[in-house]
Design a protein around this motif. Structure first.
Motif, PDB file in Angstrom:
ATOM      1  N   HIS A 108      45.034 -11.394 -10.607  1.00  0.00           N
ATOM      2  CA  HIS A 108      45.743 -10.969  -9.611  1.00  0.00           C
ATOM      3  C   HIS A 108      47.304 -11.027  -9.862  1.00  0.00           C
ATOM      4  O   HIS A 108      48.116 -10.265  -9.301  1.00  0.00           O
ATOM      5  CB  HIS A 108      45.490 -11.988  -8.348  1.00  0.00           C
ATOM      6  CG  HIS A 108      44.057 -11.842  -7.646  1.00  0.00           C
ATOM      7  ND1 HIS A 108      42.957 -11.716  -8.342  1.00  0.00           N
ATOM      8  CD2 HIS A 108      43.996 -10.869  -6.525  1.00  0.00           C
ATOM      9  CE1 HIS A 108      41.989 -11.365  -7.522  1.00  0.00           C
ATOM     10  NE2 HIS A 108      42.517 -10.766  -6.381  1.00  0.00           N
ATOM     11  N   GLU A 109      47.768 -12.017 -10.714  1.00  0.00           N
ATOM     12  CA  GLU A 109      49.114 -11.924 -10.925  1.00  0.00           C
ATOM     13  C   GLU A 109      49.813 -11.036 -11.802  1.00  0.00           C
ATOM     14  O   GLU A 109      50.722 -10.218 -11.458  1.00  0.00           O
ATOM     15  CB  GLU A 109      49.447 -13.296 -11.786  1.00  0.00           C
ATOM     16  CG  GLU A 109      49.573 -14.535 -11.089  1.00  0.00           C
ATOM     17  CD  GLU A 109      50.431 -14.874 -10.268  1.00  0.00           C
ATOM     18  OE1 GLU A 109      51.678 -14.403 -10.645  1.00  0.00           O
ATOM     19  OE2 GLU A 109      50.391 -15.804  -9.422  1.00  0.00           O
ATOM     20  N   VAL A 110      48.653 -10.388 -12.806  1.00  0.00           N
ATOM     21  CA  VAL A 110      49.320  -9.319 -13.705  1.00  0.00           C
ATOM     22  C   VAL A 110      49.427  -8.053 -12.845  1.00  0.00           C
ATOM     23  O   VAL A 110      50.277  -7.202 -13.039  1.00  0.00           O
ATOM     24  CB  VAL A 110      48.326  -8.905 -14.933  1.00  0.00           C
ATOM     25  CG1 VAL A 110      48.343  -7.860 -15.396  1.00  0.00           C
ATOM     26  CG2 VAL A 110      48.434 -10.252 -15.688  1.00  0.00           C
ATOM     27  N   ASP A 170      38.855  -2.890  -8.773  1.00  0.00           N
ATOM     28  CA  ASP A 170      39.362  -3.195  -7.504  1.00  0.00           C
ATOM     29  C   ASP A 170      41.019  -3.391  -7.330  1.00  0.00           C
ATOM     30  O   ASP A 170      41.588  -2.824  -6.667  1.00  0.00           O
ATOM     31  CB  ASP A 170      38.658  -4.137  -6.899  1.00  0.00           C
ATOM     32  CG  ASP A 170      38.692  -4.615  -5.621  1.00  0.00           C
ATOM     33  OD1 ASP A 170      38.689  -3.459  -4.719  1.00  0.00           O
ATOM     34  OD2 ASP A 170      38.424  -5.564  -5.076  1.00  0.00           O
ATOM     35  N   LEU A 171      41.308  -4.094  -8.200  1.00  0.00           N
ATOM     36  CA  LEU A 171      42.982  -4.545  -8.368  1.00  0.00           C
ATOM     37  C   LEU A 171      43.546  -3.321  -8.613  1.00  0.00           C
ATOM     38  O   LEU A 171      44.829  -3.142  -8.161  1.00  0.00           O
ATOM     39  CB  LEU A 171      43.114  -5.672  -9.454  1.00  0.00           C
ATOM     40  CG  LEU A 171      42.739  -7.052  -8.786  1.00  0.00           C
ATOM     41  CD1 LEU A 171      42.898  -8.233  -9.631  1.00  0.00           C
ATOM     42  CD2 LEU A 171      42.922  -7.358  -7.695  1.00  0.00           C
ATOM     43  N   ALA A 216      33.418 -15.434  -5.969  1.00  0.00           N
ATOM     44  CA  ALA A 216      32.332 -15.331  -5.300  1.00  0.00           C
ATOM     45  C   ALA A 216      31.671 -13.920  -5.184  1.00  0.00           C
ATOM     46  O   ALA A 216      30.650 -13.554  -5.148  1.00  0.00           O
ATOM     47  CB  ALA A 216      32.113 -16.206  -4.150  1.00  0.00           C
ATOM     48  N   GLN A 217      32.545 -12.986  -4.585  1.00  0.00           N
ATOM     49  CA  GLN A 217      32.550 -11.506  -4.398  1.00  0.00           C
ATOM     50  C   GLN A 217      32.554 -10.716  -5.535  1.00  0.00           C
ATOM     51  O   GLN A 217      32.344  -9.635  -5.141  1.00  0.00           O
ATOM     52  CB  GLN A 217      33.229 -11.404  -3.058  1.00  0.00           C
ATOM     53  CG  GLN A 217      33.024 -12.021  -2.100  1.00  0.00           C
ATOM     54  CD  GLN A 217      34.304 -11.943  -0.976  1.00  0.00           C
ATOM     55  OE1 GLN A 217      34.916 -10.963  -1.082  1.00  0.00           O
ATOM     56  NE2 GLN A 217      34.097 -12.692   0.219  1.00  0.00           N
ATOM     57  N   GLN A 218      33.043 -11.313  -6.528  1.00  0.00           N
ATOM     58  CA  GLN A 218      33.294 -10.285  -7.720  1.00  0.00           C
ATOM     59  C   GLN A 218      34.181  -9.124  -7.310  1.00  0.00           C
ATOM     60  O   GLN A 218      33.691  -8.241  -7.865  1.00  0.00           O
ATOM     61  CB  GLN A 218      31.993  -9.962  -8.291  1.00  0.00           C
ATOM     62  CG  GLN A 218      31.092 -10.897  -8.824  1.00  0.00           C
ATOM     63  CD  GLN A 218      29.851 -10.502  -9.464  1.00  0.00           C
ATOM     64  OE1 GLN A 218      30.003  -9.546 -10.089  1.00  0.00           O
ATOM     65  NE2 GLN A 218      28.795 -11.402  -9.514  1.00  0.00           N
ATOM     66  N   ARG A 219      34.969  -9.234  -6.476  1.00  0.00           N
ATOM     67  CA  ARG A 219      36.094  -8.309  -6.353  1.00  0.00           C
ATOM     68  C   ARG A 219      37.496  -9.076  -6.060  1.00  0.00           C
ATOM     69  O   ARG A 219      37.616 -10.307  -5.857  1.00  0.00           O
ATOM     70  CB  ARG A 219      35.849  -7.628  -5.233  1.00  0.00           C
ATOM     71  CG  ARG A 219      35.284  -8.170  -3.892  1.00  0.00           C
ATOM     72  CD  ARG A 219      34.690  -7.768  -2.810  1.00  0.00           C
ATOM     73  NE  ARG A 219      35.775  -6.388  -2.487  1.00  0.00           N
ATOM     74  CZ  ARG A 219      36.323  -6.544  -1.123  1.00  0.00           C
ATOM     75  NH1 ARG A 219      36.070  -7.581  -0.417  1.00  0.00           N
ATOM     76  NH2 ARG A 219      37.218  -5.702  -0.816  1.00  0.00           N
ATOM     77  N   GLY A 220      38.630  -8.174  -6.018  1.00  0.00           N
ATOM     78  CA  GLY A 220      39.904  -8.659  -5.616  1.00  0.00           C
ATOM     79  C   GLY A 220      40.069  -8.888  -4.361  1.00  0.00           C
ATOM     80  O   GLY A 220      39.369  -8.273  -3.458  1.00  0.00           O
TER      81      GLY A 220
END
Length: 196
Positions: A89-91, A180-181, A112-116
């Protein structure tokens, strides 16, 4: 699994997560994708090492210790993957807003959701902080623990299986989160200065 979820929630705030500035200093001259690649490589190596270590320790399994070994592996792998998600998320310029506690909840929800997480959609962020977080963590930990069961196979087979399974699982998680990100990535030159 409730005890494992509580343990992960307790441990997560103490997991050192590098901010973008630190990551850029540690990987000079690299862009977001190259740094993300390095983070994924480090995390997959780490979770493979956890699987191999637990598998080696279970070479001659002692039934009373097997549950503790499985729980330790599950929490260790979850911790490595949590750190990976927070640093990705930082990157990608999508640091979770709020206090440390709020960011921890958001990143645990992302794991837990395996997404951003979507920092621009308050509903997504609020959902990570809601009562569903523990339920989602328990479900994810149950799946993770079930995948770790082959690690306890005797005669060092568990070490190989644990390493391979953990590496694959962490890599698959990283690919889902990165995909996702990338769709919401904020270029570094458009981010506010550190400390804002």
């Amino acid at each position: 699994m409730s005890a494992l979820a509580d343990r992960l929630i307790d441990v997560a705030p103490r997991i050192p997560v590098r901010d973008l500035e630190t990551l850029r200093r540690q990987f000079p001259g690299l862009g977001p994708e190259q740094i993300a690649d390095k983070l994924v490589t480090g995390a997959t190596t780490g979770t493979a090492g956890v699987g191999a270590g637990v598998g080696a320790a279970a070479a001659l399994p002692v039934p009373p210790a097997m549950t503790a070994e499985l729980a330790a592996e599950t929490i260790a792998v979850a911790a490595v993957e949590y750190k990976l998600i927070a640093e990705l998320h930082e990157v990608y310029g999508l640091r979770a807003p709020g206090s440390t506690k709020q960011r921890v909840a958001a990143y645990l929800g992302a794991w837990a959701q395996q997404r951003g997480i979507s920092v621009t959609k308050p509903a997504s962020f609020d959902a990570a902080l809601g009562g569903q977080l523990k339920r989602q963590l328990r479900q994810r930990l149950v799946r993770r623990t079930a995948r770790n069961l082959p690690t306890l196979t005797p005669f060092m087979i568990g070490a190989v299986v644990g390493a391979v399974f953990n590496r694959r699982s962490t890599h698959a998680l990283a690919e889902k989160v990165r995909a996702d990100l990338r769709t919401r990535q904020i270029p570094w030159d458009r981010l506010p200065p550190a400390g804002d």
